[in-house]
Every structure is written in C-alpha cells, then in structure tokens.
Motif scaffolding. Structure first.
Motif, mmCIF file in Angstrom:
data_model
loop_
_atom_site.group_PDB
_atom_site.id
_atom_site.type_symbol
_atom_site.label_atom_id
_atom_site.label_comp_id
_atom_site.label_asym_id
_atom_site.label_seq_id
_atom_site.Cartn_x
_atom_site.Cartn_y
_atom_site.Cartn_z
ATOM 1 N N PHE A 250 1.023 -1.452 0.020
ATOM 2 C CA PHE A 250 -0.305 0.044 -0.158
ATOM 3 C C PHE A 250 0.677 1.171 0.178
ATOM 4 O O PHE A 250 1.824 1.503 -0.010
ATOM 5 C CB PHE A 250 -0.742 0.202 1.218
ATOM 6 C CG PHE A 250 -2.140 -0.917 1.298
ATOM 7 C CD1 PHE A 250 -3.387 -0.460 1.072
ATOM 8 C CD2 PHE A 250 -2.153 -2.287 1.022
ATOM 9 C CE1 PHE A 250 -4.158 -1.532 0.381
ATOM 10 C CE2 PHE A 250 -2.942 -3.463 1.241
ATOM 11 C CZ PHE A 250 -4.462 -2.600 0.626
ATOM 12 N N LYS A 251 0.216 2.428 -0.692
ATOM 13 C CA LYS A 251 1.118 3.383 -0.925
ATOM 14 C C LYS A 251 1.525 4.177 1.062
ATOM 15 O O LYS A 251 2.384 4.565 1.128
ATOM 16 C CB LYS A 251 -0.099 4.350 -1.032
ATOM 17 C CG LYS A 251 0.827 5.828 -1.660
ATOM 18 C CD LYS A 251 0.071 6.760 -2.845
ATOM 19 C CE LYS A 251 0.662 7.550 -3.722
ATOM 20 N NZ LYS A 251 2.047 7.632 -4.184
ATOM 21 N N THR A 252 0.349 4.063 1.786
ATOM 22 C CA THR A 252 0.530 4.436 2.826
ATOM 23 C C THR A 252 -0.037 3.725 4.091
ATOM 24 O O THR A 252 -1.069 3.023 3.703
ATOM 25 C CB THR A 252 -0.119 5.913 2.909
ATOM 26 O OG1 THR A 252 -1.691 6.143 3.084
ATOM 27 C CG2 THR A 252 0.285 6.640 1.781
ATOM 28 N N VAL A 253 0.901 4.228 5.073
ATOM 29 C CA VAL A 253 0.076 2.933 6.512
ATOM 30 C C VAL A 253 -1.611 3.258 6.931
ATOM 31 O O VAL A 253 -2.067 2.847 6.687
ATOM 32 C CB VAL A 253 0.738 3.094 7.773
ATOM 33 C CG1 VAL A 253 0.454 2.379 8.991
ATOM 34 C CG2 VAL A 253 2.280 3.310 7.258
ATOM 35 N N ALA A 254 -2.096 4.577 6.699
ATOM 36 C CA ALA A 254 -3.253 5.040 6.346
ATOM 37 C C ALA A 254 -3.750 4.545 5.914
ATOM 38 O O ALA A 254 -5.251 3.849 6.124
ATOM 39 C CB ALA A 254 -3.435 6.755 6.240
ATOM 40 N N LEU A 255 -3.839 4.486 4.050
ATOM 41 C CA LEU A 255 -4.546 3.687 3.705
ATOM 42 C C LEU A 255 -4.543 1.566 3.837
ATOM 43 O O LEU A 255 -5.511 1.265 3.760
ATOM 44 C CB LEU A 255 -3.848 3.848 2.406
ATOM 45 C CG LEU A 255 -3.738 5.308 1.707
ATOM 46 C CD1 LEU A 255 -3.743 5.504 0.504
ATOM 47 C CD2 LEU A 255 -5.099 6.413 1.634
ATOM 48 N N ARG A 256 -3.546 1.891 3.865
ATOM 49 C CA ARG A 256 -3.176 -0.024 4.526
ATOM 50 C C ARG A 256 -3.995 -0.141 5.878
ATOM 51 O O ARG A 256 -5.079 -0.917 5.178
ATOM 52 C CB ARG A 256 -2.088 -0.252 4.566
ATOM 53 C CG ARG A 256 -1.549 -1.056 4.585
ATOM 54 C CD ARG A 256 -1.593 -2.328 6.626
ATOM 55 N NE ARG A 256 -1.150 -1.273 7.609
ATOM 56 C CZ ARG A 256 0.225 -1.522 7.988
ATOM 57 N NH1 ARG A 256 0.952 -2.280 7.557
ATOM 58 N NH2 ARG A 256 0.454 -0.653 9.167
ATOM 59 N N ASP A 257 -4.479 0.603 6.712
ATOM 60 C CA ASP A 257 -5.207 0.521 7.541
ATOM 61 C C ASP A 257 -7.089 0.379 7.499
ATOM 62 O O ASP A 257 -7.166 -0.120 7.969
ATOM 63 C CB ASP A 257 -4.712 0.977 9.031
ATOM 64 C CG ASP A 257 -3.497 0.850 9.356
ATOM 65 O OD1 ASP A 257 -3.066 -0.110 9.199
ATOM 66 O OD2 ASP A 257 -2.438 2.125 10.489
ATOM 67 N N GLN A 258 -7.128 1.583 6.238
ATOM 68 C CA GLN A 258 -8.311 1.703 5.874
ATOM 69 C C GLN A 258 -8.684 0.191 5.105
ATOM 70 O O GLN A 258 -9.655 -0.731 5.384
ATOM 71 C CB GLN A 258 -8.593 2.567 5.356
ATOM 72 C CG GLN A 258 -8.228 3.882 6.298
ATOM 73 C CD GLN A 258 -8.394 5.555 5.235
ATOM 74 O OE1 GLN A 258 -9.276 5.347 3.571
ATOM 75 N NE2 GLN A 258 -8.275 6.563 5.072
ATOM 76 N N ALA A 259 -7.962 -0.945 4.333
ATOM 77 C CA ALA A 259 -7.914 -1.052 3.535
ATOM 78 C C ALA A 259 -8.383 -2.615 4.617
ATOM 79 O O ALA A 259 -9.077 -3.216 4.542
ATOM 80 C CB ALA A 259 -7.441 -1.591 2.617
ATOM 81 N N LEU A 260 -7.430 -3.000 5.573
ATOM 82 C CA LEU A 260 -7.205 -3.758 6.668
ATOM 83 C C LEU A 260 -8.521 -3.718 7.489
ATOM 84 O O LEU A 260 -9.487 -4.825 7.892
ATOM 85 C CB LEU A 260 -6.314 -3.549 7.215
ATOM 86 C CG LEU A 260 -5.964 -4.227 8.878
ATOM 87 C CD1 LEU A 260 -5.571 -6.176 8.698
ATOM 88 C CD2 LEU A 260 -5.124 -3.883 10.036
ATOM 89 N N ALA A 261 -9.048 -2.708 8.172
ATOM 90 C CA ALA A 261 -10.134 -2.742 8.464
ATOM 91 C C ALA A 261 -11.464 -2.636 7.669
ATOM 92 O O ALA A 261 -12.345 -3.933 8.335
ATOM 93 C CB ALA A 261 -10.944 -1.617 9.104
ATOM 94 N N GLN A 262 -11.918 -2.314 6.504
ATOM 95 C CA GLN A 262 -12.852 -3.004 5.244
ATOM 96 C C GLN A 262 -12.460 -4.423 5.279
ATOM 97 O O GLN A 262 -13.729 -5.437 5.162
ATOM 98 C CB GLN A 262 -12.651 -2.088 4.677
ATOM 99 C CG GLN A 262 -13.809 -2.172 3.950
ATOM 100 C CD GLN A 262 -14.963 -2.213 3.743
ATOM 101 O OE1 GLN A 262 -15.519 -1.082 3.946
ATOM 102 N NE2 GLN A 262 -16.334 -2.961 3.666
#
Length: 283
Positions: A250-262
């Motif tokens: 993922f491009k950023t940790v924030a985007l990774r964590d959003q995807a993780l939660a979803q």
C-alpha cells in the motif's frame, strides 16, 4: 551455556516467484525475490535429555509434535536434545514458509543455547529448500532449488497486508498444474529499493508463476487478490509462494489500515494481518 534461548520465525513473502526449470530428480528451479514480514511464529528452547516439541498458539491445531515437525529435525541435524516450544501464529501450508522459518529459527535458538556453529548451507538444505533463505531474514534473491542466496538489502518498509482465505493448497498439486516449467528468470539488474514507486513498478513487471494454477485449484485465491487490488491505495497485489496467502503493498500506512479494517469487516473468517518488512530487526 544459556538456560533458554528464543528466536522469531518471520513469515516469508515471495514478492516474485519465477519457475525456471525442473531437474531430473523432480526438484523445480526457481528465481524468487523474498522478504520477511514482522509477523510470525516464536521458538523457545531449553536444554533437555530428550527432544520434545510442544505447539501452542492460534494455529497450533494439527501441527505435528514428533519427527514430522521441522523444528524436531533441526535439533536432530545439530545433534542436540532440547525442549522446544513452538508458538504458531502463521497458518500452515499457506505459502509463507511457516515450517521452514520455524526450522531456521530453531537452528538459531539451538546454536545459541549450546554455543555451537550453524551447519553448512548444504546440510541445512536437507531440512527443506526454503530453510537456508530463512536463516537471515532480509530482502533476498533465492535461486536454484534454494541453495543460491544473494542478500540484497535491509529491506523496504512498505505498508502491507497479508490475506489467507484459510484454504490449504498442496504445493505438489500446484506445481503439477503449472503448464510450463521453463519460464524466464528475473532481470539481473534490480531497482533502487529506496525509491518506492520505482521498486513497486519493477515488481509489477515480474510474476508468480504459481498464481494461475493455484487459483485454478482454489478460486477463492483470485477473490483475495481482487479484494486487495480494489482497495484504495493498493499498489500491487500478488500471491506468495504456492498459496494461498496473498499480499498487498500500500501507498501509505493510513490507506493500508483503512483497507485492513474493511477487509476484516467483509471477510471475518479470513486470516488478515497488517505487516511490514522486518529486515534485520527480526526478533
């Protein structure tokens, strides 16, 4: 001599996996770029009169505690006896080298415990083709049947997700389903790993030759890849090893964590974990 010793057994992630041939003895020739994640199993060893293996943790069920377990075989290879506790956090037969990494960690812990040297690469290869590369978790090119190892760097701290739909994909079955065993190797020139966009673009041009046959056997692997690729911020999604674990960069940790939660909301029964390259920081 130390009373106990511990070692971390990180998940091995095949960023690429090119099948380049097959030897007369049946072993497949590979060219693979390997990284190691900061999630994995844990080995604890104590000196003992007889070797015993106890397996605990969320993925302990079904793990052998006798000679079939590679950590037991690691003690035999060294010619030592030990009480070995294996804490399993990685799913079995998942394409992340759990058993091989466990064996490598056992070798590290046992040689520390008994203050003896690590065996030669040729000896270690007897435990399995992936064991030598797992001895020093780092960004590594692995070729041949696993004996050709080139350490490349301390790794790339990419935000990643590992996803396993909790299906077993037998490695021999996947290799048997591969229509062409003689594919091209990776280029000899590697990118600058400090430049994320360049490095990921280079990776996208490479392959995992086992991905298509694994999906044919277990279509849910394709669903995992689709979900990762559709996630916002995913730069690359690919299967690791012979499956069924897939990874997304993922491009950023924030985007990774959003995807993780979803993903965890949508697929609560899948094994879905965040990770980064553990590099030389392995525990």
């Amino acid at each position: 001599m130390a009373r106990t010793a511990e070692a971390f057994a990180p998940a091995k992630v095949n960023l690429t996996l090119h099948v380049t041939g097959q030897r007369a003895d049946g072993y497949h020739l590979l060219d693979s770029l390997v990284m190691f994640a900061d999630v994995g199993d844990k080995i604890t060893v104590q000196a003992a009169d007889e070797t015993t293996v106890t397996v605990v943790g969320p993925f302990a069920a079904g793990a052998p505690t006798d000679h079939r377990n590679l950590v037991f075989q690691a003690a035999e290879l060294l010619g030592v006896k030990a009480k070995i506790t294996l804490e399993k956090h990685l799913p079995a037969a998942a394409g992340v080298g759990g058993g091989s990494s466990d064996a490598a960690a056992a070798l590290r812990a046992l040689t520390t415990l008994y203050n003896i040297p690590i065996p030669s690469g040729e000896e270690i290869l007897k435990l399995g083709a992936d064991v030598p590369v797992c001895l020093e978790p780092d960004l590594t090119r692995m070729a041949g049947i696993g004996e050709q190892i080139s350490r490349l760097s301390t790794g790339c701290d990419w935000p990643m997700i590992l996803v396993n739909p909790r299906v077993d994909v037998p490695t021999p079955k996947v290799f048997k389903a591969l229509p062409n065993k003689n594919n091209s190797a990776m280029p000899e020139a590697f990118p600058d790993w400090s430049q994320d966009d360049v490095a990921v673009s280079w990776l996208a041009e490479q392959r995992n030759d086992l991905e298509a046959p694994a999906i044919a056997i277990e279509p849910v692997i394709g669903a995992c890849l689709d979900e990762l690729r559709l996630s916002r911020g995913c730069l690359l999604a690919r299967m690791s090893g012979s499956g069924a674990t897939c990874f997304g960069i993922f491009k950023t940790v924030a985007l990774r964590d959003q995807a993780l939660a979803q993903l965890r909301r949508d697929f609560p029964k899948w094994w879905i974990v965040p990770t980064e390259d553990c590099g030389v920081k392995f525990r």
